[in-house]
Design a protein around this motif. Structure first.
Motif, PDB file in Angstrom:
ATOM      1  N   LYS A  66     -16.621   0.759 123.472  1.00  0.00           N
ATOM      2  CA  LYS A  66     -16.216   1.791 124.424  1.00  0.00           C
ATOM      3  C   LYS A  66     -15.036   1.319 125.267  1.00  0.00           C
ATOM      4  CE  LYS A  66     -21.040   3.262 124.844  1.00  0.00           C
ATOM      5  NZ  LYS A  66     -21.600   2.215 123.981  1.00  0.00           N
ATOM      6  N   GLN A  70      -9.103   0.111 123.553  1.00  0.00           N
ATOM      7  CA  GLN A  70      -9.927  -0.700 122.674  1.00  0.00           C
ATOM      8  C   GLN A  70      -9.600  -0.470 121.204  1.00  0.00           C
ATOM      9  OE1 GLN A  70     -11.353  -2.962 124.010  1.00  0.00           O
ATOM     10  NE2 GLN A  70     -12.636  -2.496 125.741  1.00  0.00           N
ATOM     11  N   ASN A 150     -16.890  -4.440 125.375  1.00  0.00           N
ATOM     12  CA  ASN A 150     -17.038  -3.295 126.285  1.00  0.00           C
ATOM     13  C   ASN A 150     -16.913  -3.680 127.753  1.00  0.00           C
ATOM     14  OD1 ASN A 150     -17.405  -1.671 124.078  1.00  0.00           O
ATOM     15  ND2 ASN A 150     -19.610  -1.484 124.285  1.00  0.00           N
TER      16      ASN A 150
END
Length: 227
Positions: A66, A70, A150
């Protein structure tokens, strides 16, 4: 069969927990493959089932990553020797850390870590440790990689690219080891004994449970599955 079936089941649970929109088809396929693993008639058949499950699981892996910026951590497929992208570099490194932990656990339980069941004996390879590692790959190693990305523990500048391979910088490697150690120290309720222990202790317990199976004190290996 139990090692592989449990691994596939844990991969499915990890997708349900962490994927923004897990594919119903993928979840259904993994559930069916876990069942097939329990009735596999040979190691070759089991290898095929595991390979199919791994491809399906890793095709969904990027969906568990997430945050903005990314895209550099997209994963198309699992590759190694050498890893060709950052996510595979992280996975390979965490798998090597986990295999060392299980090599120690098997030795402490009085087992010969070189003599495996699923992973056949091969010179210099801790085959039994790799057997026990199967169900913990998603639970420990994959979880560390997902959270490290993340939470921004590992970022793009933590990798070195050369000759088609990708590896971690010393600073990135240090932070990933710390993240791995934190995961190992995390408390979890053991599904068999129903008390809370660290993942590090879980590895020792599972190795000792396998010893009891081999001595005929238990009818089958008690799998470690997350829910």
């Amino acid at each position: 069969r139990g090692f592989v079936a449990s691994k596939i089941s844990n991969c499915r649970t990890l997708l349900r927990r962490n994927h923004a929109k897990p594919s119903p088809v993928a979840l259904s396929e993994l559930k069916q493959l876990s069942r097939k693993a329990r009735s596999a008639e040979s190691i070759q058949s089991l290898l095929g089932i595991e390979g199919t499950a791994a491809r399906r699981y890793f095709s969904e892996f990027t969906g568990m990553l997430k945050g903005e910026g990314q895209t550099q951590f997209d994963l198309d497929s699992r590759n190694r020797r050498p890893p060709r992208d950052p996510v595979n570099a992280l996975l390979s490194f965490c798998y090597s850390l986990l295999s060392k932990e299980l090599a120690l656990a098997t030795r402490a339980a009085g087992l010969d870590g070189m003599l495996g069941f699923y992973h056949q004996p091969h010179f210099g390879r801790p085959s039994l440790a790799l057997d026990l590692m199967e169900e913990f790959r998603p639970v420990i190693a994959d979880s560390v990689v997902i959270s490290a990305i993340n939470n921004g523990v590992i970022q793009e500048h933590d990798f070195v690219r050369a000759a088609g391979s990708v590896s971690l910088t010393p600073a990135g490697r240090k932070r990933l080891i710390l993240a791995f150690e934190r995961r190992m120290d995390q408390l979890v309720t053991h599904p068999v004994f129903d008390y809370r222990i660290s993942y590090r202790r879980v590895l020792d317990v599972q190795a000792r449970l396998l010893t009891r199976v081999l001595l005929g004190e238990l009818p089958h290996y008690p799998e470690f599955r997350i829910r």
